[in-house]
Design a protein around this motif. Structure first.
Motif, PDB file in Angstrom:
ATOM      1  N   SER A 136      -0.327  13.832  10.724  1.00 28.94           N
ATOM      2  CA  SER A 136       0.230  13.355   9.449  1.00 28.94           C
ATOM      3  C   SER A 136       1.653  13.865   9.246  1.00 28.94           C
ATOM      4  O   SER A 136       2.513  13.156   8.707  1.00 28.94           O
ATOM      5  CB  SER A 136      -0.644  13.829   8.286  1.00 28.94           C
ATOM      6  OG  SER A 136      -1.937  13.275   8.380  1.00 28.94           O
TER       7      SER A 136
ATOM      8  N   LEU B 221     -11.689   8.443   6.719  1.00 27.02           N
ATOM      9  CA  LEU B 221     -11.037   7.153   6.464  1.00 27.02           C
ATOM     10  C   LEU B 221     -11.228   6.707   5.021  1.00 27.02           C
ATOM     11  O   LEU B 221     -12.321   6.791   4.481  1.00 27.02           O
ATOM     12  CB  LEU B 221     -11.613   6.075   7.388  1.00 27.02           C
ATOM     13  CG  LEU B 221     -11.107   6.038   8.823  1.00 27.02           C
ATOM     14  CD1 LEU B 221     -11.746   4.878   9.563  1.00 27.02           C
ATOM     15  CD2 LEU B 221      -9.584   5.924   8.879  1.00 27.02           C
ATOM     16  N   LYS B 222     -10.141   6.238   4.430  1.00 30.41           N
ATOM     17  CA  LYS B 222     -10.204   5.723   3.059  1.00 30.41           C
ATOM     18  C   LYS B 222     -10.226   4.194   3.092  1.00 30.41           C
ATOM     19  O   LYS B 222     -10.021   3.583   4.135  1.00 30.41           O
ATOM     20  CB  LYS B 222      -8.990   6.211   2.276  1.00 30.41           C
ATOM     21  CG  LYS B 222      -8.970   7.721   2.126  1.00 30.41           C
ATOM     22  CD  LYS B 222      -7.840   8.183   1.219  1.00 30.41           C
ATOM     23  CE  LYS B 222      -7.748   9.704   1.266  1.00 30.41           C
ATOM     24  NZ  LYS B 222      -7.271  10.207   2.601  1.00 30.41           N
TER      25      LYS B 222
ATOM     26  N   ASN C 296       0.802  -1.237   0.000  1.00 31.14           N
ATOM     27  CA  ASN C 296       0.000   0.000   0.000  1.00 31.14           C
ATOM     28  C   ASN C 296       0.826   1.274   0.000  1.00 31.14           C
ATOM     29  O   ASN C 296       0.273   2.374  -0.090  1.00 31.14           O
ATOM     30  CB  ASN C 296      -0.922   0.020   1.238  1.00 31.14           C
ATOM     31  CG  ASN C 296      -2.089  -0.931   1.081  1.00 31.14           C
ATOM     32  OD1 ASN C 296      -2.434  -1.342  -0.030  1.00 31.14           O
ATOM     33  ND2 ASN C 296      -2.710  -1.298   2.192  1.00 31.14           N
TER      34      ASN C 296
ATOM     35  N   SER D  21       0.156   1.759   8.654  1.00 32.22           N
ATOM     36  CA  SER D  21      -0.559   0.741   7.880  1.00 32.22           C
ATOM     37  C   SER D  21      -0.581  -0.616   8.578  1.00 32.22           C
ATOM     38  O   SER D  21      -1.502  -1.400   8.361  1.00 32.22           O
ATOM     39  CB  SER D  21       0.100   0.568   6.506  1.00 32.22           C
ATOM     40  OG  SER D  21      -0.348   1.547   5.613  1.00 32.22           O
TER      41      SER D  21
ATOM     42  N   SER E 110      -5.325  10.773  12.266  1.00 31.48           N
ATOM     43  CA  SER E 110      -6.315  11.798  11.929  1.00 31.48           C
ATOM     44  C   SER E 110      -6.841  12.529  13.160  1.00 31.48           C
ATOM     45  O   SER E 110      -7.251  13.687  13.066  1.00 31.48           O
ATOM     46  CB  SER E 110      -7.498  11.171  11.195  1.00 31.48           C
ATOM     47  OG  SER E 110      -7.213  11.002   9.843  1.00 31.48           O
TER      48      SER E 110
ATOM     49  N   ASP F 187      -3.532  -0.521  10.689  1.00 30.06           N
ATOM     50  CA  ASP F 187      -4.704  -0.587   9.798  1.00 30.06           C
ATOM     51  C   ASP F 187      -4.951  -2.026   9.354  1.00 30.06           C
ATOM     52  O   ASP F 187      -6.096  -2.497   9.346  1.00 30.06           O
ATOM     53  CB  ASP F 187      -4.472   0.282   8.550  1.00 30.06           C
ATOM     54  CG  ASP F 187      -4.625   1.773   8.826  1.00 30.06           C
ATOM     55  OD1 ASP F 187      -5.083   2.135   9.929  1.00 30.06           O
ATOM     56  OD2 ASP F 187      -4.280   2.565   7.941  1.00 30.06           O
TER      57      ASP F 187
ATOM     58  N   ASN G 169      -9.345   0.429   3.093  1.00 36.11           N
ATOM     59  CA  ASN G 169      -8.200  -0.300   3.659  1.00 36.11           C
ATOM     60  C   ASN G 169      -7.573   0.391   4.869  1.00 36.11           C
ATOM     61  O   ASN G 169      -6.630  -0.123   5.443  1.00 36.11           O
ATOM     62  CB  ASN G 169      -7.093  -0.536   2.621  1.00 36.11           C
ATOM     63  CG  ASN G 169      -7.572  -1.403   1.487  1.00 36.11           C
ATOM     64  OD1 ASN G 169      -8.346  -2.337   1.724  1.00 36.11           O
ATOM     65  ND2 ASN G 169      -7.141  -1.105   0.286  1.00 36.11           N
ATOM     66  N   GLN G 170      -8.052   1.571   5.220  1.00 36.51           N
ATOM     67  CA  GLN G 170      -7.525   2.195   6.423  1.00 36.51           C
ATOM     68  C   GLN G 170      -8.275   1.691   7.645  1.00 36.51           C
ATOM     69  O   GLN G 170      -9.372   1.138   7.544  1.00 36.51           O
ATOM     70  CB  GLN G 170      -7.620   3.719   6.312  1.00 36.51           C
ATOM     71  CG  GLN G 170      -6.669   4.283   5.262  1.00 36.51           C
ATOM     72  CD  GLN G 170      -6.570   5.783   5.292  1.00 36.51           C
ATOM     73  OE1 GLN G 170      -7.506   6.472   5.664  1.00 36.51           O
ATOM     74  NE2 GLN G 170      -5.415   6.307   4.898  1.00 36.51           N
TER      75      GLN G 170
ATOM     76  N   ASN H 209      -8.240  -4.499   9.982  1.00 34.16           N
ATOM     77  CA  ASN H 209      -9.041  -5.033   8.875  1.00 34.16           C
ATOM     78  C   ASN H 209      -8.843  -6.527   8.649  1.00 34.16           C
ATOM     79  O   ASN H 209      -9.383  -7.082   7.688  1.00 34.16           O
ATOM     80  CB  ASN H 209      -8.710  -4.264   7.589  1.00 34.16           C
ATOM     81  CG  ASN H 209      -9.215  -2.835   7.640  1.00 34.16           C
ATOM     82  OD1 ASN H 209     -10.368  -2.600   7.998  1.00 34.16           O
ATOM     83  ND2 ASN H 209      -8.353  -1.879   7.301  1.00 34.16           N
TER      84      ASN H 209
ATOM     85  N   SER I 262      -4.606   4.706  10.906  1.00 30.56           N
ATOM     86  CA  SER I 262      -4.830   5.990  10.217  1.00 30.56           C
ATOM     87  C   SER I 262      -5.781   6.881  11.008  1.00 30.56           C
ATOM     88  O   SER I 262      -5.614   8.110  11.050  1.00 30.56           O
ATOM     89  CB  SER I 262      -5.415   5.747   8.822  1.00 30.56           C
ATOM     90  OG  SER I 262      -4.492   5.045   8.022  1.00 30.56           O
TER      91      SER I 262
ATOM     92  N   SER J 275       4.767   5.793   7.416  1.00 29.75           N
ATOM     93  CA  SER J 275       3.457   5.400   6.883  1.00 29.75           C
ATOM     94  C   SER J 275       3.266   3.890   6.985  1.00 29.75           C
ATOM     95  O   SER J 275       2.154   3.418   7.243  1.00 29.75           O
ATOM     96  CB  SER J 275       3.345   5.822   5.415  1.00 29.75           C
ATOM     97  OG  SER J 275       3.406   7.224   5.307  1.00 29.75           O
TER      98      SER J 275
END
Lengths: 272, 272, 272
Positions: free
Chosen positions: B247, C239-240, A238, A251, C251, A254, C242-243, A258, C247, A247
């Motif tokens: 960020s 949130l996008k 990603n 992830s 934020s 994240d 896969n986040q 998920n 993330s 980053s």
């Protein structure tokens, strides 16, 4: 679907159903990461290390995580107290001998812990596990570069597991997990996992979360190690231009959030 | 290409070649950030502060980082023990007198450290460095707002470096780094760096990583300070709508991970 | 615009004008998050817990935050020393009784603190606040699931505030904040806030930052709790694919950094 994949999937189902309280006595460097990892997969972390309260916290938890990252005498005392209480209450305990080869103090503390506490799972890199076996290792601080052939590595995992009556998880380019009989290998992961602090600690914390779900230690160790390997691959895939280990680290969490049962079959490279 | 740019580039080459073990005795607020910063540029962090093990850890490391962030008596004792062992073994030591002006306890601890340990580099903001010079300062907690003219700032850096036989790095809107002879200024950075905790600590950790590569303290101090300034600029430029200091912080580590020699010439505003 | 919205907006204006120094004695799990939260909204955090320096640090601060996350006897001693110094100097103090129901040690430490220090605000989840009221609770580690009807919850907040002569903030799906007379409810937030460690601690730290701005404790408690709820909603909306919680956590800080007065009216669901 292979037997181990099914077992690992059940571990995740159990974890998500139980939402276990996972008591961690761990280091201050990666404690935040470990707590977020446990929360991301569906557990509830409780970080508590005061000697006055660790027995009570460990007894009410569904799993206990002991991590040698930044030890001190009082912390090892608290770990032993918590570990014994967990053993008595039937709460599974996972141990992470961070950098055990780096100093004599870590080695002595580790052997104190091994003598006093019965562990369901021990997770370390090859250098750390070798120290536990009484073998020579090339420890460099808390990281490790060890070149051990696959068959020899399997033997090390199996023999130590047998000797200590535990599950041993050796993590590296290839991961080896054994309960003294079966040996599972995992080929997930990405080199970038070595460029983020705490990926080892988080793996151990994940094993703790799975143990809290009530599954067998072997399945939990494989599930925890495979989870980190898979989310490492996904996180790497990603990455966008100009992104790097910062980053990537975000992830990882994240990916844990998920994580789905099917991932173990679709992304996992888990073999017996 | 100027002399200092070439020297700084060599520091990065050395760091990446050596992949130094960097022993840090630091605060629990930003220890994770410091470890990730060291890993991002190619070093290997070892956070260990137990008095029983710091000598052994410092001796096998390629650099030692001492940070006053959240001190306690036993931590200062461990710092002195580690620092003396590092001095004896020829391991370079960098010191960060976090918030030294905020309390008498920090001042006393700092002077204990300065008396017992020989530092290769000392990095602080202007308020902290002024305390080390015995000057009045406007310290407010651990942050600082000081208005010192450029020539006076250069003098402060040069004189303190000479007096303590070390390299002094004063970071702020303009950074001043001196070994007692040469004075380097850096005009990189972004105001947003003051809105993220640990950017000072990470700068010191980066200097530690460069020192571990074996380059001269002056070059390493300039390289570490310039690295943070440059990645701050790059991170700010990469911010998207609705993003902020969260960020930005992730991007700092990304920037360190992607740092290249050419950046010192193309992005760096480093002058002698 | 309602009275409370106007009061809360003024709290933010004051915070941004004063840029207060916020002294925190807190846990090592979420200290970094708390520091970044305070910086994001415009304050200046000072994390210091050595018994030798806490009085001096608390006295020069504009607010003091005490958090029970990872206590030890010497830390509670430091909290009491800092709290008394703050009380004497007129510096407002906010208290977070993290996981107070989980162990007897936390309960005893909390009652020691309540006896020795006068708090401007106490923030906890319903399980924690119930323990402070001497009521039975379903504490599970440091997290909590309590099902209390709205009217009963308001009574609990109001009565405890009256009894302890403080402002009580109970955070959960609905937040209840009372100074013993007025009761404010907030319906912001998102379930994902329970999947990130430290959102409670950060809320308390935010209240500390607002207190440092000099506004009244009730307004500051509402402002701090509403800030976290609103940035939780905004972070979730951003949130996008896969986040996840990694993330989302980044934020949250972005949202605090970008917080504007108008948000309390446009995003806030704050009622009296």
């Amino acid at each position: 679907m292979s037997k181990i994949i099914k077992e690992v999937q059940e571990s995740l189902i159990n974890l998500k159903r139980v939402k276990p309280l996972v008591h961690c006595i761990t280091n201050y460097i990666t404690a935040n990461d470990c707590a977020n990892a446990i929360l991301a997969v569906g557990g509830s972390p409780a970080m508590a290390d005061a000697i006055e309260e660790v027995e009570q916290m460990a007894t009410q938890a569904q799993a206990l995580v002991l991590n040698l990252g930044t030890i001190a005498n009082e912390l090892v005392d608290a770990m032993i107290k918590a570990g014994k209480a967990a053993n008595k209450a039937g709460v599974p305990v996972v141990f992470d001998p961070v950098g055990v080869g780096a100093t004599n103090y870590r080695k002595e503390s580790t052997f104190r812990l091994l003598k006093e506490v019965k562990f369901s799972v021990i997770r370390g890199n090859m250098a750390e596990i070798k120290v536990l076996c009484g073998m020579e290792s090339n420890s460099k601080g808390v990281d490790s570069v060890e070149d051990v052939k696959e068959d020899a590595a399997k033997d090390i995992a199996r023999e130590l597991a047998k000797k200590l009556n535990t599950v041993v998880a050796i993590t590296g380019v290839i991961d080896y997990i054994s309960d003294g009989e079966r040996v599972i290998t995992i080929r997930n992961g990405n080199e970038m996992l070595t460029r983020v602090t705490g990926t080892g600690c988080m793996t151990t914390a994940l094993i703790g979360a799975y143990l809290g779900g009530g599954s067998s230690p072997l399945h939990c160790a494989v599930a925890g190690v495979a989870t980190m390997g898979m989310v490492g691959e996904i996180a790497f895939d990603n990455l966008k231009e100009n992104q790097g280990s910062g980053s990537f680290r975000v992830s990882l969490i994240d990916g844990m959030y998920n994580l789905k049962e099917a991932d173990f079959q679709n992304v996992g490279k888990i073999n017996e």
